[in-house]
Design a protein around this motif. Structure first.
Motif, PDB file in Angstrom:
ATOM      1  N   PRO A  46       0.828  -1.211   0.000  1.00 37.37           N
ATOM      2  CA  PRO A  46       0.000   0.000   0.000  1.00 37.37           C
ATOM      3  C   PRO A  46       0.858   1.255   0.000  1.00 37.37           C
ATOM      4  O   PRO A  46       2.033   1.243   0.377  1.00 37.37           O
ATOM      5  CB  PRO A  46      -0.826  -0.130   1.289  1.00 37.37           C
ATOM      6  CG  PRO A  46      -0.089  -1.109   2.120  1.00 37.37           C
ATOM      7  CD  PRO A  46       0.601  -2.045   1.187  1.00 37.37           C
ATOM      8  N   ALA A  47       0.229   2.339  -0.426  1.00 37.73           N
ATOM      9  CA  ALA A  47       0.993   3.574  -0.634  1.00 37.73           C
ATOM     10  C   ALA A  47       1.471   4.194   0.667  1.00 37.73           C
ATOM     11  O   ALA A  47       2.482   4.911   0.678  1.00 37.73           O
ATOM     12  CB  ALA A  47       0.134   4.576  -1.410  1.00 37.73           C
ATOM     13  N   TYR A  89       3.045   3.023   3.012  1.00 40.13           N
ATOM     14  CA  TYR A  89       4.279   2.502   3.597  1.00 40.13           C
ATOM     15  C   TYR A  89       5.412   3.521   3.481  1.00 40.13           C
ATOM     16  O   TYR A  89       6.430   3.405   4.171  1.00 40.13           O
ATOM     17  CB  TYR A  89       4.671   1.188   2.926  1.00 40.13           C
ATOM     18  CG  TYR A  89       5.432   1.325   1.627  1.00 40.13           C
ATOM     19  CD1 TYR A  89       6.826   1.280   1.606  1.00 40.13           C
ATOM     20  CD2 TYR A  89       4.760   1.505   0.423  1.00 40.13           C
ATOM     21  CE1 TYR A  89       7.523   1.405   0.413  1.00 40.13           C
ATOM     22  CE2 TYR A  89       5.443   1.632  -0.761  1.00 40.13           C
ATOM     23  CZ  TYR A  89       6.829   1.578  -0.766  1.00 40.13           C
ATOM     24  OH  TYR A  89       7.510   1.713  -1.947  1.00 40.13           O
TER      25      TYR A  89
END
Length: 251
Positions: free
Chosen positions: A37-38, A40
């Motif tokens: 997912p973004a 992180y």
């Protein structure tokens, strides 16, 4: 004979040549190894260094914490039936074993009543009574409450079960030590009998041998040495038997 053109059937038009600027089929937004997912990107070393540690005081003030959707108290305590919203169906001052037997008889009786209720025909659809629970529903709920009470009483008897299990383990260890002590005593008795017989035969052989008058020996003869060793061995086994008897008396 008519020709194919005059039969009335239309000929298939030739296939159109493929266009060079044709668009490829759309790709699906799926992958065998999807990207993380973004968010992180937020977990950098700088952000983790500025991150405040969890406040333990909040957990202590609340008295509980949540793990995987389950709420656990900080101090492990067994909730009472009143705290769980379940009515008590036994006398708190009575013996737990008698209460379990009484609840078991009640459970069996309720089960037979449930079977009778299931065999009765259902109420008429022309005069339904949705507000009142039917007999199977009422008896099923009653059985559920009985099982909860029995489970609560069984949990209260866990320390008694642990104590009795410990007693059984200690008794088995004592019995094992006694069996081993008895086996050692039997073995010692057999060895003592063999040594006594050996000592007797050695003394008889020593007495039967004529003494040497011309060249007296300062050292003991082999028969005398064997007799002395046998006597020392008998003394050692006597001490071992005494120790085994003392250990058996202590057990």
């Amino acid at each position: 004979m008519s020709s194919p053109s005059s039969s009335g059937s239309a000929e298939r038009p030739p296939a159109a040549p493929p266009q060079e600027d044709a668009q490829p089929p759309p790709e699906f937004d799926t992958s065998l190894f999807p990207a993380p997912p973004a968010f992180y990107h937020r977990y950098t070393d700088a952000d983790l260094a500025n991150l405040d540690p969890p406040n333990v005081d909040w957990i202590t003030q609340d008295g509980s914490y949540t793990v995987f959707g389950e709420t656990w108290p900080v101090e492990e305590t067994t909730p009472t039936l009143k705290e769980m919203g379940v009515p008590e169906m036994f006398d708190p001052d009575s013996d737990r074993k008698l209460s379990l037997q009484s609840l078991l008889r009640t459970l069996i009786l309720t089960y037979t009543q449930l079977l009778d209720a299931l065999l009765t025909p259902p109420p008429s659809l022309a005069h339904p009574e949705p507000t009142l629970p039917t007999d199977p529903e009422r008896l099923t709920e009653h059985m559920r409450l009985i099982c909860i009470n029995m489970h609560y009483l069984v949990n209260e008897l866990r320390p008694v079960q642990a104590r009795e299990t410990l007693k059984a383990m200690m008794q088995s260890q004592i019995d094992l030590r006694r069996r081993k002590t008895a086996a050692i005593k039997r073995k010692c008795a057999g060895i003592t009998a063999q040594l006594a017989a050996l000592q007797t035969r050695t003394l008889e052989a020593a007495n039967a041998q004529p003494p040497l008058k011309s060249h007296p020996r300062l050292d003991p003869s082999p028969a005398e040495a064997a007799a002395t060793a046998a006597q020392e061995t008998l003394d050692i086994f006597a001490k071992l038997r005494a120790r085994a008897a003392a250990a058996d008396a202590g057990v």
